[in-house]
Scaffold this motif. Sequence first.
Motif, PDB file in Angstrom:
ATOM      1  N   TYR A   4     -20.208  21.729 -21.151  1.00 22.95           N
ATOM      2  CA  TYR A   4     -19.219  21.107 -20.281  1.00 22.95           C
ATOM      3  C   TYR A   4     -18.206  20.322 -21.116  1.00 22.95           C
ATOM      4  O   TYR A   4     -17.006  20.440 -20.912  1.00 22.95           O
ATOM      5  CB  TYR A   4     -19.903  20.200 -19.264  1.00 22.95           C
ATOM      6  CG  TYR A   4     -18.938  19.559 -18.298  1.00 22.95           C
ATOM      7  CD1 TYR A   4     -18.285  20.324 -17.336  1.00 22.95           C
ATOM      8  CD2 TYR A   4     -18.685  18.200 -18.333  1.00 22.95           C
ATOM      9  CE1 TYR A   4     -17.397  19.744 -16.446  1.00 22.95           C
ATOM     10  CE2 TYR A   4     -17.799  17.609 -17.445  1.00 22.95           C
ATOM     11  CZ  TYR A   4     -17.158  18.389 -16.500  1.00 22.95           C
ATOM     12  OH  TYR A   4     -16.282  17.814 -15.619  1.00 22.95           O
ATOM     13  N   ILE A  14     -18.205  23.006 -13.208  1.00 22.95           N
ATOM     14  CA  ILE A  14     -19.632  23.194 -12.956  1.00 22.95           C
ATOM     15  C   ILE A  14     -19.963  22.591 -11.602  1.00 22.95           C
ATOM     16  O   ILE A  14     -19.482  21.503 -11.268  1.00 22.95           O
ATOM     17  CB  ILE A  14     -20.497  22.526 -14.047  1.00 22.95           C
ATOM     18  CG1 ILE A  14     -20.266  23.195 -15.398  1.00 22.95           C
ATOM     19  CG2 ILE A  14     -21.977  22.559 -13.667  1.00 22.95           C
ATOM     20  CD1 ILE A  14     -21.020  22.552 -16.551  1.00 22.95           C
ATOM     21  N   PRO A  67     -33.174  26.343 -13.940  1.00 26.67           N
ATOM     22  CA  PRO A  67     -31.770  26.566 -13.636  1.00 26.67           C
ATOM     23  C   PRO A  67     -31.420  28.046 -13.633  1.00 26.67           C
ATOM     24  O   PRO A  67     -31.953  28.830 -14.412  1.00 26.67           O
ATOM     25  CB  PRO A  67     -31.031  25.849 -14.747  1.00 26.67           C
ATOM     26  CG  PRO A  67     -31.954  25.913 -15.909  1.00 26.67           C
ATOM     27  CD  PRO A  67     -33.344  25.878 -15.326  1.00 26.67           C
ATOM     28  N   THR A  68     -30.526  28.414 -12.769  1.00 23.66           N
ATOM     29  CA  THR A  68     -29.868  29.716 -12.761  1.00 23.66           C
ATOM     30  C   THR A  68     -28.389  29.428 -12.992  1.00 23.66           C
ATOM     31  O   THR A  68     -27.823  28.546 -12.352  1.00 23.66           O
ATOM     32  CB  THR A  68     -30.055  30.440 -11.413  1.00 23.66           C
ATOM     33  OG1 THR A  68     -31.434  30.748 -11.243  1.00 23.66           O
ATOM     34  CG2 THR A  68     -29.232  31.719 -11.354  1.00 23.66           C
ATOM     35  N   LYS A  69     -27.805  30.140 -13.911  1.00 24.38           N
ATOM     36  CA  LYS A  69     -26.385  29.939 -14.225  1.00 24.38           C
ATOM     37  C   LYS A  69     -25.610  31.133 -13.679  1.00 24.38           C
ATOM     38  O   LYS A  69     -25.912  32.276 -14.015  1.00 24.38           O
ATOM     39  CB  LYS A  69     -26.188  29.825 -15.731  1.00 24.38           C
ATOM     40  CG  LYS A  69     -26.955  28.664 -16.335  1.00 24.38           C
ATOM     41  CD  LYS A  69     -26.928  28.731 -17.845  1.00 24.38           C
ATOM     42  CE  LYS A  69     -27.835  27.676 -18.439  1.00 24.38           C
ATOM     43  NZ  LYS A  69     -27.975  27.856 -19.886  1.00 24.38           N
ATOM     44  N   ARG A  81     -24.824  36.440 -14.062  1.00 19.39           N
ATOM     45  CA  ARG A  81     -25.990  35.621 -13.670  1.00 19.39           C
ATOM     46  C   ARG A  81     -26.890  35.519 -14.892  1.00 19.39           C
ATOM     47  O   ARG A  81     -27.175  36.522 -15.536  1.00 19.39           O
ATOM     48  CB  ARG A  81     -26.775  36.274 -12.539  1.00 19.39           C
ATOM     49  CG  ARG A  81     -26.067  36.334 -11.213  1.00 19.39           C
ATOM     50  CD  ARG A  81     -26.951  37.028 -10.178  1.00 19.39           C
ATOM     51  NE  ARG A  81     -28.119  36.241  -9.870  1.00 19.39           N
ATOM     52  CZ  ARG A  81     -28.182  35.314  -8.915  1.00 19.39           C
ATOM     53  NH1 ARG A  81     -27.137  35.068  -8.171  1.00 19.39           N
ATOM     54  NH2 ARG A  81     -29.281  34.642  -8.700  1.00 19.39           N
ATOM     55  N   TYR A  82     -27.363  34.308 -15.162  1.00 22.07           N
ATOM     56  CA  TYR A  82     -28.134  34.091 -16.375  1.00 22.07           C
ATOM     57  C   TYR A  82     -29.295  33.145 -16.110  1.00 22.07           C
ATOM     58  O   TYR A  82     -29.176  32.212 -15.318  1.00 22.07           O
ATOM     59  CB  TYR A  82     -27.237  33.489 -17.474  1.00 22.07           C
ATOM     60  CG  TYR A  82     -26.009  34.326 -17.726  1.00 22.07           C
ATOM     61  CD1 TYR A  82     -26.027  35.339 -18.656  1.00 22.07           C
ATOM     62  CD2 TYR A  82     -24.842  34.103 -17.002  1.00 22.07           C
ATOM     63  CE1 TYR A  82     -24.897  36.127 -18.878  1.00 22.07           C
ATOM     64  CE2 TYR A  82     -23.714  34.878 -17.218  1.00 22.07           C
ATOM     65  CZ  TYR A  82     -23.754  35.893 -18.155  1.00 22.07           C
ATOM     66  OH  TYR A  82     -22.645  36.661 -18.355  1.00 22.07           O
ATOM     67  N   GLU A  84     -32.335  30.442 -17.694  1.00 23.94           N
ATOM     68  CA  GLU A  84     -32.228  29.151 -18.373  1.00 23.94           C
ATOM     69  C   GLU A  84     -31.758  29.239 -19.818  1.00 23.94           C
ATOM     70  O   GLU A  84     -30.856  28.532 -20.231  1.00 23.94           O
ATOM     71  CB  GLU A  84     -33.575  28.436 -18.313  1.00 23.94           C
ATOM     72  CG  GLU A  84     -33.552  27.080 -18.948  1.00 23.94           C
ATOM     73  CD  GLU A  84     -34.836  26.300 -18.744  1.00 23.94           C
ATOM     74  OE1 GLU A  84     -34.876  25.148 -19.171  1.00 23.94           O
ATOM     75  OE2 GLU A  84     -35.786  26.834 -18.163  1.00 23.94           O
ATOM     76  N   PHE A  89     -25.171  33.944 -21.879  1.00 22.62           N
ATOM     77  CA  PHE A  89     -24.350  33.026 -21.095  1.00 22.62           C
ATOM     78  C   PHE A  89     -23.342  32.328 -22.000  1.00 22.62           C
ATOM     79  O   PHE A  89     -22.159  32.304 -21.707  1.00 22.62           O
ATOM     80  CB  PHE A  89     -25.227  31.995 -20.376  1.00 22.62           C
ATOM     81  CG  PHE A  89     -24.433  30.932 -19.666  1.00 22.62           C
ATOM     82  CD1 PHE A  89     -23.825  31.198 -18.451  1.00 22.62           C
ATOM     83  CD2 PHE A  89     -24.296  29.667 -20.219  1.00 22.62           C
ATOM     84  CE1 PHE A  89     -23.074  30.225 -17.797  1.00 22.62           C
ATOM     85  CE2 PHE A  89     -23.551  28.686 -19.569  1.00 22.62           C
ATOM     86  CZ  PHE A  89     -22.947  28.971 -18.355  1.00 22.62           C
TER      87      PHE A  89
END
Length: 98
Positions: A4, A14, A67-69, A81-82, A84, A89
């Motif tokens: 970030y 985010i 977490p799902t990113k 889609r990634y 943890e 990513f």
Amino acid sequence: KELYAKYKDKGLEIVGIASEGGKHLENSMYNWKKAISEDGLPWLQFLDDQDAEQFSAVKAFNISSFPTKILIDQDGRIIGRYGENDPKFDEKLAALLK
């Protein structure tokens, strides 16, 4: 937080989505706010348990683990889609925000 700080000035936004999974809402909100504060998370946060009958981001984005990113482009399309620790990513983010 590292990503970030690195990319926020290049357009990265985010949205953190949390789900406490059916506990009492008051307790869920307390724990959620406490974690945000303790972890120093500066981006937008959303508690899925709150008003989940009207809209559940967990269901809408088919999130099965945290977490799902999920990378979403400026047109609102999911472009990745990634999990943890998926190194792809970081690579995709770097390519998008170079």
